[in-house]
Structure formats: C-alpha cells, structure tokens
Design a protein around this motif. Sequence first.
Motif, mmCIF file in Angstrom:
data_model
loop_
_atom_site.group_PDB
_atom_site.id
_atom_site.type_symbol
_atom_site.label_atom_id
_atom_site.label_comp_id
_atom_site.label_asym_id
_atom_site.label_seq_id
_atom_site.Cartn_x
_atom_site.Cartn_y
_atom_site.Cartn_z
ATOM 1 N N GLN A 35 -2.484 11.680 -0.913
ATOM 2 C CA GLN A 35 -2.996 12.754 -0.075
ATOM 3 C C GLN A 35 -3.434 13.957 -0.918
ATOM 4 O O GLN A 35 -2.939 14.181 -2.011
ATOM 5 C CB GLN A 35 -1.943 13.195 0.925
ATOM 6 C CG GLN A 35 -0.715 13.806 0.277
ATOM 7 C CD GLN A 35 0.499 13.664 1.163
ATOM 8 O OE1 GLN A 35 0.411 13.251 2.284
ATOM 9 N NE2 GLN A 35 1.644 14.025 0.630
ATOM 10 N N ALA A 84 3.044 13.886 5.661
ATOM 11 C CA ALA A 84 3.999 13.500 6.690
ATOM 12 C C ALA A 84 5.330 14.167 6.418
ATOM 13 O O ALA A 84 5.683 14.415 5.272
ATOM 14 C CB ALA A 84 4.156 11.980 6.684
ATOM 15 N N VAL A 142 10.246 7.342 -3.939
ATOM 16 C CA VAL A 142 11.288 6.960 -4.907
ATOM 17 C C VAL A 142 12.655 6.809 -4.235
ATOM 18 O O VAL A 142 13.360 5.815 -4.462
ATOM 19 C CB VAL A 142 11.346 7.994 -6.060
ATOM 20 C CG1 VAL A 142 12.518 7.700 -6.992
ATOM 21 C CG2 VAL A 142 10.031 7.984 -6.846
ATOM 22 N N SER A 177 0.841 -1.191 0.000
ATOM 23 C CA SER A 177 0.000 0.000 0.000
ATOM 24 C C SER A 177 0.879 1.244 0.000
ATOM 25 O O SER A 177 1.810 1.359 0.786
ATOM 26 C CB SER A 177 -0.886 0.003 1.247
ATOM 27 O OG SER A 177 -1.510 1.252 1.371
ATOM 28 N N LEU A 178 0.605 2.163 -0.886
ATOM 29 C CA LEU A 178 1.341 3.429 -0.918
ATOM 30 C C LEU A 178 0.336 4.578 -0.806
ATOM 31 O O LEU A 178 0.374 5.550 -1.556
ATOM 32 C CB LEU A 178 2.154 3.537 -2.221
ATOM 33 C CG LEU A 178 3.223 2.463 -2.445
ATOM 34 C CD1 LEU A 178 3.802 2.563 -3.852
ATOM 35 C CD2 LEU A 178 4.344 2.581 -1.419
ATOM 36 N N ASP A 179 -0.574 4.452 0.167
ATOM 37 C CA ASP A 179 -1.665 5.412 0.289
ATOM 38 C C ASP A 179 -1.186 6.834 0.531
ATOM 39 O O ASP A 179 -1.884 7.791 0.218
ATOM 40 C CB ASP A 179 -2.618 4.999 1.425
ATOM 41 C CG ASP A 179 -3.398 3.738 1.057
ATOM 42 O OD1 ASP A 179 -3.408 3.383 -0.125
ATOM 43 O OD2 ASP A 179 -3.985 3.128 1.969
ATOM 44 N N PHE A 180 0.006 6.960 1.115
ATOM 45 C CA PHE A 180 0.467 8.320 1.416
ATOM 46 C C PHE A 180 0.681 9.143 0.143
ATOM 47 O O PHE A 180 0.766 10.362 0.190
ATOM 48 C CB PHE A 180 1.754 8.287 2.260
ATOM 49 C CG PHE A 180 2.959 7.737 1.536
ATOM 50 C CD1 PHE A 180 3.183 6.380 1.475
ATOM 51 C CD2 PHE A 180 3.867 8.587 0.932
ATOM 52 C CE1 PHE A 180 4.287 5.867 0.816
ATOM 53 C CE2 PHE A 180 4.976 8.091 0.276
ATOM 54 C CZ PHE A 180 5.186 6.718 0.214
ATOM 55 N N MET A 185 9.055 11.984 -3.521
ATOM 56 C CA MET A 185 10.492 11.806 -3.276
ATOM 57 C C MET A 185 10.723 10.713 -2.235
ATOM 58 O O MET A 185 11.632 9.894 -2.355
ATOM 59 C CB MET A 185 11.115 13.125 -2.823
ATOM 60 C CG MET A 185 12.596 13.014 -2.574
ATOM 61 S SD MET A 185 13.455 14.566 -2.733
ATOM 62 C CE MET A 185 13.708 14.663 -4.490
ATOM 63 N N GLN A 186 9.882 10.703 -1.214
ATOM 64 C CA GLN A 186 9.992 9.670 -0.187
ATOM 65 C C GLN A 186 9.799 8.282 -0.806
ATOM 66 O O GLN A 186 10.551 7.351 -0.523
ATOM 67 C CB GLN A 186 8.911 9.919 0.872
ATOM 68 C CG GLN A 186 8.984 8.974 2.047
ATOM 69 C CD GLN A 186 8.525 9.653 3.326
ATOM 70 O OE1 GLN A 186 9.016 10.723 3.675
ATOM 71 N NE2 GLN A 186 7.595 9.065 4.009
#
Lengths: 90, 211
Positions: free
Chosen positions: B109, B116, B159, B103-106, B156-157
């Motif tokens: 947003q 975050a 990748v 899951s890459l729900d962040f 960026m987080q």
Amino acid sequence: MKRFLIWLKERLISKGKSDSMLANLVRMLAATKDKELSCDDVYAMLEQFTEAILRGAPVTGLMASIEQHLEVCPDCRDEYEALLKMMQPA
Amino acid sequence: MTDRDNDSWVNDLRKPGPQREAALGDMRSQLLRVLPRGISRWLSPNNAEFDDLVEDVAQETLLRVLNQLDTFEGKGKFTNWVYKIAVRLALNELRRRKWRNVSLDFLQQEADDEGASFQFPSDDPSPESMAERREIMHQVEHAINEKLTAKQRAVMQAVVIYGVPMEEVARRIGRDRNAVYKLLHDARKSLKSHLEKAGFPPEELLAMFDK
C-alpha cells in the motif's frame, strides 16, 4: 482488501492462536531495546557467536547484544538454530 | 578428506588448480553431510525436494565462498563460516518456496493509504484466555492502530500475525532485511513506549503469560 485479509487469516491461522500471537508480540516488546544490532551485524558474527555458545562462553557484552537480537528477530533466530545443528557433533 | 586449518582452506581455495579442486570437493562432501541436519526442521528429509535442495545449496555455497573468500576474517572456523553461508541460502530458498503462492498485496500500500486496521484473529476462547488477556489484547491492538504508520502496521501484521519471514517481506516490498528489521524495531519501540505510558509495561504483561 478486507475480504482478502479475512481469506488470508482463514487460510493461515488456526483457531486458538491469538493467545500465542499476543504472547509472542509481548515477549518481543519486553525484549526490545533502544539500540539493537542489525541483521547484517548479527550475520557477520553468527558463527563466532555459535562457537562461543557451544563452548559455554558467558553471554556478555556483544554476545548479549546478539542474543537480544535473536530474541526479537525470527529470521536470524532460525538461521542461528540451523547453524547450531550443523556445528554440533553428530 | 584432508584436515585443514583456516589458512590451509583459504590458501587451497585461492588459486585455480588441483589444490582448489580438492578443497572444493572436500567442502562439498562436508556440506552434503551436515546441511541436512541444519535444515531438516524446515523441510523433511522424506520430502522429494530435499536431496535436490541440499545439492543445489551446496553448489551455490561453493560459488559464494570463492567469490567472498577475501571477506573471511578468520575470527571463527572457516568451515563454520561456510556453513553460515549455506544456512542463509537454504533458508531463504525455503522461505521463498513456502510463500511464493501467497499474495501479500497489503504490504504494497501507498504511504498515504491509511491501510487496514490491525486485529488479532478472533477465535474460540481458550481456557487461558481470561478477561485480563482480552484487555491486554485490546490495549495492544489499540496501540498498533493508533501509534504505528500504515507501513509499520502492515509489516507487523505480516510478521507477527501471519508469520511471514522478514526476508520474504523485504523481497515483496523491494527492500532488504535490515530495512524491514529497522522498520519493525521502530514499531516495537513505539508500542513499548505507549504501553508503558498507558500503565501496561510489556515486562509485567509477560509475567501474565508465564503463569
């Protein structure tokens, strides 16, 4: 959200990796130019670039721009490396 | 197998009939021979899915080649153009499979969500982790949190920290890879400019990692 990020970090990252992540990011920043080719630009010329690399052509002009993109784009770099393997004599 | 130059490949493939069938058969054989060399770094040939993947990608590549034949400009070798199509198909499929259960729900947003904050993972200090590197890490984290938008920071987080391919990020956020690249390019330019102004030009920082 925070708990999810912590879970993701624990799942994906082994200890001792932050140095290499930082180094990777700093390398990408050092290689960053104001104007860069897009992934589509690079894809359109990827086989010509790879052919030129294999015959030892000098990396100048547009070739240098493609090489710069490959330094900062992991997806295109992977594709270049896979293509290079396929085009090299067995 | 017939030796063909670029024109022969294109001419043989252009019209339905025995010449096209022969050319497709030859190209399929070539793909089945060379594609494993290209993808074995990402999927072991011992993996049970390897042969099926090679076969499926070869088949899909041939369909794409027929559909895109008019876009071949003849600036490189025809076979290399075909290999390039196969590489993109194969690696995209491997990227999708690797990340499909994560899951890459962040990444989803909303634009007005602050998101975050970015932080390099805390881990045991390695012998190389000197105080100066910690200072650099702090500066980079600060720049990422202060200078990037929430969307830039999240991408960026994904990748840089998690190693998610841009193609997969693009798929998750409903954009194409060019758009993700542009977003990251803008983020890199912003970070580089900020670090230079703060007295930490990335070119000089790099020298520290090459020691």
